[in-house]
Scaffold this motif. Structure first.
Motif, PDB file in Angstrom:
ATOM      1  N   CYS A  13       5.894   4.939   0.425  1.00 22.78           N
ATOM      2  CA  CYS A  13       5.826   4.187   1.684  1.00 22.78           C
ATOM      3  C   CYS A  13       7.036   3.265   1.769  1.00 22.78           C
ATOM      4  O   CYS A  13       7.342   2.547   0.815  1.00 22.78           O
ATOM      5  CB  CYS A  13       4.539   3.371   1.717  1.00 22.78           C
ATOM      6  SG  CYS A  13       4.481   2.164   3.056  1.00 22.78           S
ATOM      7  N   SER A  15       7.319   0.623   3.496  1.00 23.18           N
ATOM      8  CA  SER A  15       6.932  -0.763   3.786  1.00 23.18           C
ATOM      9  C   SER A  15       6.346  -1.504   2.589  1.00 23.18           C
ATOM     10  O   SER A  15       6.193  -2.712   2.622  1.00 23.18           O
ATOM     11  CB  SER A  15       5.920  -0.798   4.937  1.00 23.18           C
ATOM     12  OG  SER A  15       6.437  -0.139   6.073  1.00 23.18           O
ATOM     13  N   CYS A  16       5.986  -0.767   1.535  1.00 17.22           N
ATOM     14  CA  CYS A  16       5.437  -1.418   0.336  1.00 17.22           C
ATOM     15  C   CYS A  16       5.801  -0.538  -0.863  1.00 17.22           C
ATOM     16  O   CYS A  16       6.342   0.532  -0.700  1.00 17.22           O
ATOM     17  CB  CYS A  16       3.923  -1.591   0.428  1.00 17.22           C
ATOM     18  SG  CYS A  16       2.966  -0.060   0.300  1.00 17.22           S
ATOM     19  N   GLY A  19       1.992   2.313  -1.859  1.00 21.35           N
ATOM     20  CA  GLY A  19       1.475   3.465  -1.119  1.00 21.35           C
ATOM     21  C   GLY A  19       2.421   4.642  -1.073  1.00 21.35           C
ATOM     22  O   GLY A  19       3.561   4.577  -1.526  1.00 21.35           O
ATOM     23  N   CYS A  36      -0.044   4.062   5.879  1.00 25.37           N
ATOM     24  CA  CYS A  36      -0.126   3.839   4.431  1.00 25.37           C
ATOM     25  C   CYS A  36      -1.523   3.345   4.047  1.00 25.37           C
ATOM     26  O   CYS A  36      -2.061   2.442   4.687  1.00 25.37           O
ATOM     27  CB  CYS A  36       0.933   2.820   4.030  1.00 25.37           C
ATOM     28  SG  CYS A  36       0.870   2.366   2.288  1.00 25.37           S
ATOM     29  N   CYS A  39      -0.692  -0.650   2.517  1.00 27.06           N
ATOM     30  CA  CYS A  39      -0.260  -1.759   3.378  1.00 27.06           C
ATOM     31  C   CYS A  39      -0.626  -1.530   4.847  1.00 27.06           C
ATOM     32  O   CYS A  39      -0.484  -2.423   5.663  1.00 27.06           O
ATOM     33  CB  CYS A  39       1.242  -1.999   3.236  1.00 27.06           C
ATOM     34  SG  CYS A  39       2.267  -0.705   3.966  1.00 27.06           S
TER      35      CYS A  39
END
Ligand SMILES: [Zn+2]
Length: 161
Positions: A13, A15-16, A19, A36, A39
């Protein structure tokens, strides 16, 4: 015994760090959007080659919701679920969202799809109703989907001869 290990594609992922998504089944050129599990941010995903994926967070996000359901039995059993409002539903008015959710829970989905999301069971005002589901039986085996679309059937455990 020698077994051959399988390599599985997993996209992290953007964004994090926790994930990610399994991506073996995406064909080259295919694009989709996934949220995800960690997040809850959504990303646009496109497979551009055998090993490369274009992954772009699209600014949308799943948000937590609490869903209340009530059994049709008398007395009623009330259930509270911790669920997620999908990224693509974020723009819905509350009225539209409730209407879609009513259809989803009342008609579309089998109750076994959301029982894992139950966090509270309420029966006649009791928020910890021990005994509201009484024991009936226990048998060896596993329930599996019937090929005749009439529910589940018992599959006996296999015995080694
Ligand atoms: Zn994430």
């Amino acid at each position: 015994m020698i077994v051959q290990a399988k390599v599985q594609l997993r996209i992290p992922c953007p964004s994090c760090v926790e994930g990610g998504w399994r991506a073996d089944h995406l064909t080259i050129g295919f694009s989709t959007t996934w949220s995800c599990q960690e997040c809850h941010n959504e990303a646009n995903i496109k497979r551009v080659s055998e090993s490369d994926f274009e992954v772009t967070p699209n600014g949308r996000k799943e948000t937590p919701v609490v869903v209340t359901l009530q059994s049709i039995t008398e007395p009623k059993i009330t259930l509270k679920l911790n669920a997620w409002k999908y990224a693509h539903s974020q723009g819905d008015s509350q009225e539209d969202y409730e209407s879609h959710q009513r259809y989803f829970y009342d008609e579309h989905t089998c109750p076994t799809n959301w029982t894992r999301e139950i966090v509270e069971i309420i029966f006649e005002g009791d928020h910890d109703p021990h005994g509201v589901f009484e024991f009936v039986s226990v048998v060896n085996g596993r329930l599996v989907d019937s090929p005749y679309y009439d529910g589940m059937i018992l599959e006996e455990p296999k015995t080694d001869k």
